[in-house]
Design an enzyme around this catalytic site. Structure first.
Site, PDB file in Angstrom:
ATOM      1  N   SER A  69      -3.189  60.074   7.429  1.00 56.32           N
ATOM      2  CA  SER A  69      -3.440  60.388   8.838  1.00 56.32           C
ATOM      3  C   SER A  69      -2.760  61.718   9.128  1.00 56.32           C
ATOM      4  O   SER A  69      -1.827  62.109   8.419  1.00 56.32           O
ATOM      5  CB  SER A  69      -2.825  59.291   9.716  1.00 56.32           C
ATOM      6  OG  SER A  69      -2.800  59.695  11.061  1.00 56.32           O
ATOM      7  N   TYR A  82       3.812  53.650  12.714  1.00 56.72           N
ATOM      8  CA  TYR A  82       2.549  54.013  12.056  1.00 56.72           C
ATOM      9  C   TYR A  82       2.696  55.365  11.350  1.00 56.72           C
ATOM     10  O   TYR A  82       2.329  55.515  10.182  1.00 56.72           O
ATOM     11  CB  TYR A  82       1.430  54.061  13.102  1.00 56.72           C
ATOM     12  CG  TYR A  82       0.078  54.496  12.571  1.00 56.72           C
ATOM     13  CD1 TYR A  82      -0.773  53.580  11.962  1.00 56.72           C
ATOM     14  CD2 TYR A  82      -0.353  55.823  12.685  1.00 56.72           C
ATOM     15  CE1 TYR A  82      -2.027  53.979  11.478  1.00 56.72           C
ATOM     16  CE2 TYR A  82      -1.597  56.222  12.208  1.00 56.72           C
ATOM     17  CZ  TYR A  82      -2.424  55.299  11.608  1.00 56.72           C
ATOM     18  OH  TYR A  82      -3.660  55.686  11.132  1.00 56.72           O
TER      19      TYR A  82
HETATM   20  N1  LIG Z   1     -10.046  55.947  13.111  1.00 58.50           N
HETATM   21  C1  LIG Z   1      -9.297  57.035  13.063  1.00 58.50           C
HETATM   22  O1  LIG Z   1      -9.409  57.930  13.912  1.00 58.50           O
HETATM   23  C2  LIG Z   1      -8.279  57.192  11.964  1.00 58.50           C
HETATM   24  C3  LIG Z   1      -7.547  58.395  11.908  1.00 58.50           C
HETATM   25  C4  LIG Z   1      -6.602  58.562  10.896  1.00 58.50           C
HETATM   26  C5  LIG Z   1      -6.413  57.562   9.955  1.00 58.50           C
HETATM   27  N2  LIG Z   1      -7.146  56.396  10.041  1.00 58.50           N
HETATM   28  C6  LIG Z   1      -6.913  55.395   8.993  1.00 58.50           C
HETATM   29  O2  LIG Z   1      -8.173  54.987   8.472  1.00 58.50           O
HETATM   30  C7  LIG Z   1      -8.084  53.640   7.999  1.00 58.50           C
HETATM   31  C8  LIG Z   1      -9.191  52.807   8.614  1.00 58.50           C
HETATM   32  O3  LIG Z   1      -8.981  52.791  10.011  1.00 58.50           O
HETATM   33  P1  LIG Z   1     -10.098  52.370  11.061  1.00 58.50           P
HETATM   34  O4  LIG Z   1     -10.023  53.351  12.144  1.00 58.50           O
HETATM   35  O5  LIG Z   1     -11.361  52.087  10.366  1.00 58.50           O
HETATM   36  O6  LIG Z   1      -9.440  51.011  11.601  1.00 58.50           O
HETATM   37  P2  LIG Z   1     -10.090  49.618  12.062  1.00 58.50           P
HETATM   38  O7  LIG Z   1     -11.436  49.836  12.609  1.00 58.50           O
HETATM   39  O8  LIG Z   1      -9.041  48.992  12.898  1.00 58.50           O
HETATM   40  O9  LIG Z   1     -10.227  48.849  10.680  1.00 58.50           O
HETATM   41  C9  LIG Z   1      -9.084  48.453   9.986  1.00 58.50           C
HETATM   42  C10 LIG Z   1      -9.485  47.499   8.905  1.00 58.50           C
HETATM   43  O10 LIG Z   1      -8.272  47.013   8.280  1.00 58.50           O
HETATM   44  C11 LIG Z   1      -8.320  45.601   8.241  1.00 58.50           C
HETATM   45  N3  LIG Z   1      -7.012  44.991   8.352  1.00 58.50           N
HETATM   46  C12 LIG Z   1      -6.111  45.166   9.346  1.00 58.50           C
HETATM   47  N4  LIG Z   1      -5.042  44.367   9.153  1.00 58.50           N
HETATM   48  C13 LIG Z   1      -5.281  43.689   8.000  1.00 58.50           C
HETATM   49  C14 LIG Z   1      -4.561  42.699   7.283  1.00 58.50           C
HETATM   50  N5  LIG Z   1      -3.389  42.218   7.720  1.00 58.50           N
HETATM   51  N6  LIG Z   1      -5.112  42.204   6.149  1.00 58.50           N
HETATM   52  C15 LIG Z   1      -6.317  42.645   5.707  1.00 58.50           C
HETATM   53  N7  LIG Z   1      -7.049  43.567   6.345  1.00 58.50           N
HETATM   54  C16 LIG Z   1      -6.530  44.090   7.491  1.00 58.50           C
HETATM   55  C17 LIG Z   1      -9.163  45.213   9.434  1.00 58.50           C
HETATM   56  O11 LIG Z   1      -9.661  43.901   9.256  1.00 58.50           O
HETATM   57  P3  LIG Z   1     -10.020  42.986  10.553  1.00 58.50           P
HETATM   58  O12 LIG Z   1     -11.091  43.726  11.283  1.00 58.50           O
HETATM   59  O13 LIG Z   1     -10.428  41.716   9.927  1.00 58.50           O
HETATM   60  O14 LIG Z   1      -8.751  42.895  11.335  1.00 58.50           O
HETATM   61  C18 LIG Z   1     -10.237  46.287   9.425  1.00 58.50           C
HETATM   62  O15 LIG Z   1     -11.278  45.945   8.533  1.00 58.50           O
HETATM   63  C19 LIG Z   1      -6.678  53.161   8.349  1.00 58.50           C
HETATM   64  O16 LIG Z   1      -5.854  53.319   7.220  1.00 58.50           O
HETATM   65  C20 LIG Z   1      -6.259  54.114   9.450  1.00 58.50           C
HETATM   66  O17 LIG Z   1      -4.866  54.231   9.516  1.00 58.50           O
HETATM   67  C21 LIG Z   1      -8.060  56.199  11.017  1.00 58.50           C
END
Ligand SMILES: NC(=O)c1ccc[n+]([C@@H]2O[C@H](COP(=O)([O-])OP(=O)(O)OC[C@H]3O[C@@H](n4cnc5c(N)ncnc54)[C@H](OP(=O)(O)O)[C@@H]3O)[C@@H](O)[C@H]2O)c1
Length: 247
Positions: A153, A166
């Protein structure tokens, strides 16, 4: 690499595990990897979401995926070792590992960070990724060219106020990537990070509740870098932290 255009069979024959495959960026990555021929192992917490991704992949006619329901919050080294043994007996090797699942925790001033928030975020974002990656090394070594991709990130490269646990967890992710990449340099295993950049997902909406998500990139739009790092075209790329979106 964020303009990478894969060939139709770019990932054919590869076995790729995606964590957090039920939603957001992980879901898009799993479907894209399958679209380009990979057999995808869908790991996540909410079985219904994983099943929906499984059905979408089958309906599209892509290779049959596998599902591993696992809550990283409570998972142990034994879970990861058992998982590695199952992957070895089912597939014989693992060619790709996308460490994508993470939690945001709470955005608060440093002085207000609760121990339980710290413990949860560090467990899911750091400890689980360390233990899972370590347990999967023997099956990754069986691949001719294996790719490990961690998810970083912007706040894992420069700390930002109120992003406390985070942000600190993402610095640890960048550090883990660099240590493992250096250790496995000149082997069949390459290790890199992707910073997705602002992307329209549930996590982003939690961090910025008043933001208009229609102005952001969707998970599908940031897939070129995710595909590039799993494709053989990136075999010489190791120890890099790539941006999925151009600045
Ligand atoms: N979106 C952004 O703007 C952004 C920016 C920078 C970095 N990121 C990074 O990109 C990655 C994906 O993020 P996202 O935005 O796609 O987030 P998201 O939509 O919240 O998806 C997160 C995923 O992780 C799973 N997860 C969370 N807690 C878990 C646990 N205890 N055990 C197993 N699975 C778990 C969730 O499963 P459930 O749905 O079943 O809870 C979901 O499938 C993350 O590493 C995040 O830090 C995102």
């Amino acid at each position: 690499m964020n303009t990478f255009i894969p060939s139709e069979n770019e990932l054919t024959g590869k076995v790729i595990l995606v964590t957090g495959a039920g939603d957001g960026i992980g879901k898009a990555a799993a479907i894209h990897y399958a679209k380009y021929g990979a057999t995808v192992i869908l790991l996540g917490k909410t079985v219904k979401k994983l099943e929906a991704v499984y059905d979408e992949i089958i309906e599209a006619g892509y290779p049959q995926p596998a599902i591993i329901p696992l809550d990283l919050k409570g998972a142990t080294q034994k879970n990861y070792r058992d998982m590695a043994a199952t992957i070895e007996s089912e597939f014989g090797r693992l060619d790709g590992l996308l460490q994508n699942a993470s939690v945001l925790g709470a955005l608060t001033p440093f002085e207000h960070i609760l121990d339980e928030t710290w413990d949860l975020v560090m467990k899911v974002n750091v400890t689980a990724q360390f233990q899972m990656t370590q347990a999967l090394m023997p099956v990754l070594k069986k691949s001719p060219q294996a790719s490990i991709v961690f998810t970083s990130s912007s706040v894992g490269r420069k700390g930002r106020c109120f992003w406390g646990t985070y942000s600190i967890s993402k610095f640890a992710t960048e550090g883990m990537m660099q240590v493992v990449a250096d250790e496995y340099e000149n082997t069949n295993i390459r290790v890199n990070c992707i910073n997705p950049g602002a992307t329209a997902t549930t996590m982003r909406a939690r961090a910025y509740p008043s933001e208009d998500q229609s102005q952001l990139k969707t998970p599908d739009e940031i897939m070129p870098t995710y595909l590039y790092l799993m494709a053989d075209q990136s075999v010489s790329v190791n120890g890099q932290s790539l941006d999925a979106q151009s600045k």
